[in-house]
Design an enzyme around this catalytic site. Structure first.
Site, PDB file in Angstrom:
ATOM      1  N   HIS A  96       2.087  10.377  21.412  1.00 61.32           N
ATOM      2  CA  HIS A  96       2.779  11.274  20.475  1.00 61.32           C
ATOM      3  C   HIS A  96       4.088  10.707  19.903  1.00 61.32           C
ATOM      4  CE1 HIS A  96      -0.309  14.091  21.255  1.00 61.32           C
ATOM      5  NE2 HIS A  96       0.226  14.795  22.233  1.00 61.32           N
ATOM      6  N   HIS A 169       0.902  21.011  17.234  1.00 57.08           N
ATOM      7  CA  HIS A 169       0.414  21.071  18.610  1.00 57.08           C
ATOM      8  C   HIS A 169       0.465  22.499  19.175  1.00 57.08           C
ATOM      9  CE1 HIS A 169      -0.603  19.449  22.527  1.00 57.08           C
ATOM     10  NE2 HIS A 169      -0.594  18.223  22.041  1.00 57.08           N
ATOM     11  N   GLU A 290      -5.963  20.058  17.310  1.00 55.65           N
ATOM     12  CA  GLU A 290      -4.995  19.187  16.637  1.00 55.65           C
ATOM     13  C   GLU A 290      -5.689  18.386  15.541  1.00 55.65           C
ATOM     14  OE1 GLU A 290      -3.163  16.741  19.719  1.00 55.65           O
ATOM     15  OE2 GLU A 290      -3.783  18.250  21.143  1.00 55.65           O
TER      16      GLU A 290
END
Ligand code: GAL
Length: 325
Positions: A96, A169, A290
């Protein structure tokens, strides 16, 4: 820049709270089939709670805008136009965008619009070299409510070639409590990306037919004896690419996107995180859908390109459309 929370609301009963910390969706309230408001995303009680070091250590990214690169990048970096860029990583893998990425920045509130389609536009910058990524990046996150739709649009530009993969998210539970086991899910994905033990794609696409990943038709979620999902699905077919439904509230959520993949993630619990109404949640409390590019695309040339060049505009559109039945 100050920490703030923006509230958007439509006459159709959709209500969202978004904080500029990580351009994070904190709350999303939807009318159920009985006319009651249900908060369908998990979040912390207040905006300032997202800044707590204890929360951040959990790396849950509750409702956050994730980037510069959502998902995992292997090899401790990537090669771009003949140069290897080492990025921050742990044992060769970055998740991420690395620690302290876009999800932990205080974004600027550029504009807020009321009216029938209320919206908020956030922006932030990520300097060249931030966690190892090249290019000074300018990123915009727009949250807009249109009747019963939450539309999230991420756009970005760079002054040097770079790679980029943003997503939202949010952790959904269409009952606002309990578990997502028992929810029904459809994902228009005939293939998943095989991942290794580090959750990095191997490069192989695996057909979902006759596997537990076949959600091509509406399927009840059950994770008996499984760890749940943490899997990139390769999207095909027209939108909505995914539909989530709960019989109990009658809430239907369609997911529409221009992205080539959807990572489905179902944590077993919220750990030590003090999410709102925590006592009401059970095992497998929520699901993330996502919408994004393929994880590790910077190292896998056969995957859709994640390269963004100066003069081009990155655009990721994600819609969550609600109804009841
Ligand atoms: C997901 C990822 C999971 C986990 C989670 C954050 O996107 O696929 O492995 O890291 O984010 O807790």
């Amino acid at each position: 820049m100050e920490l703030t929370t923006i509230v958007l609301q439509t006459p159709k009963g959709l209500r969202a709270e978004i904080t500029n910390y990580g351009a994070t969706l904190m709350r999303l309230q939807v009318l159920d089939k009985h006319g009651n408001l249900v908060d369908v995303v998990a979040g912390l009680p207040e905006a300032k709670d997202y800044e707590s070091p204890l929360y951040q250590k959990q790396q849950f990214y509750l409702g956050a805008t994730v980037g510069r690169y959502a998902g995992r990048i292997s090899h401790g970096g990537f090669e771009l136009e003949g140069t290897f860029f080492e990025i921050t990583h742990k044992d060769g893998v970055q998740l991420h965008g690395g620690v302290s990425s876009l999800d932990k920045q205080l974004w600027k509130v550029d504009s807020v619009a009321d009216g029938s389609s209320p919206s908020v536009l956030f922006s932030t910058t990520s300097e060249a070299g931030h966690n190892g990524f090249p290019g000074n990046l300018k990123v915009f996150a727009k949250y807009e409510l249109i009747d019963t739709e939450l539309r999230i649009t991420y756009t970005a530009t760079t002054d040097a070639p770079t790679v980029l993969n943003l997503t939202n998210h949010a952790y959904f539970n269409l009952n606002g409590k309990g578990s997502v086991e028992g929810h029904q899910l459809q994902v228009k994905a005939p293939h998943i990306l095989e991942v290794d033990e580090r959750l990095v794609p191997t490069g192989r696409l695996v057909a979902v037919v006759e596997t537990p990943y076949d959600y091509q038709k509406m399927t009840h979620l059950t994770f008996d004896g499984h760890y749940g999902l943490d899997t990139p699905f390769v999207l095909t077919g027209p939108s909505p690419q995914a539909t989530l439904f709960s019989e109990a509230t009658g809430i239907v959520m369609e997911v529409r996107t221009n992205q080539p993949a959807m990572v489905l993630f179902t944590p077993q619990d919220f750990g030590i995180m003090q999410v709102r109404d925590k006592a009401g949640f059970k095992r497998f409390p929520a699901i993330c859908l996502e919408c994004q590019n393929f994880p590790d695309a910077p190292n896998q040339p056969q995957f859709p390109s994640a390269v963004l060049r100066p003069g081009a505009k990155y655009m990721n559109e994600i819609s969550f459309v609600f109804s009841t039945k």
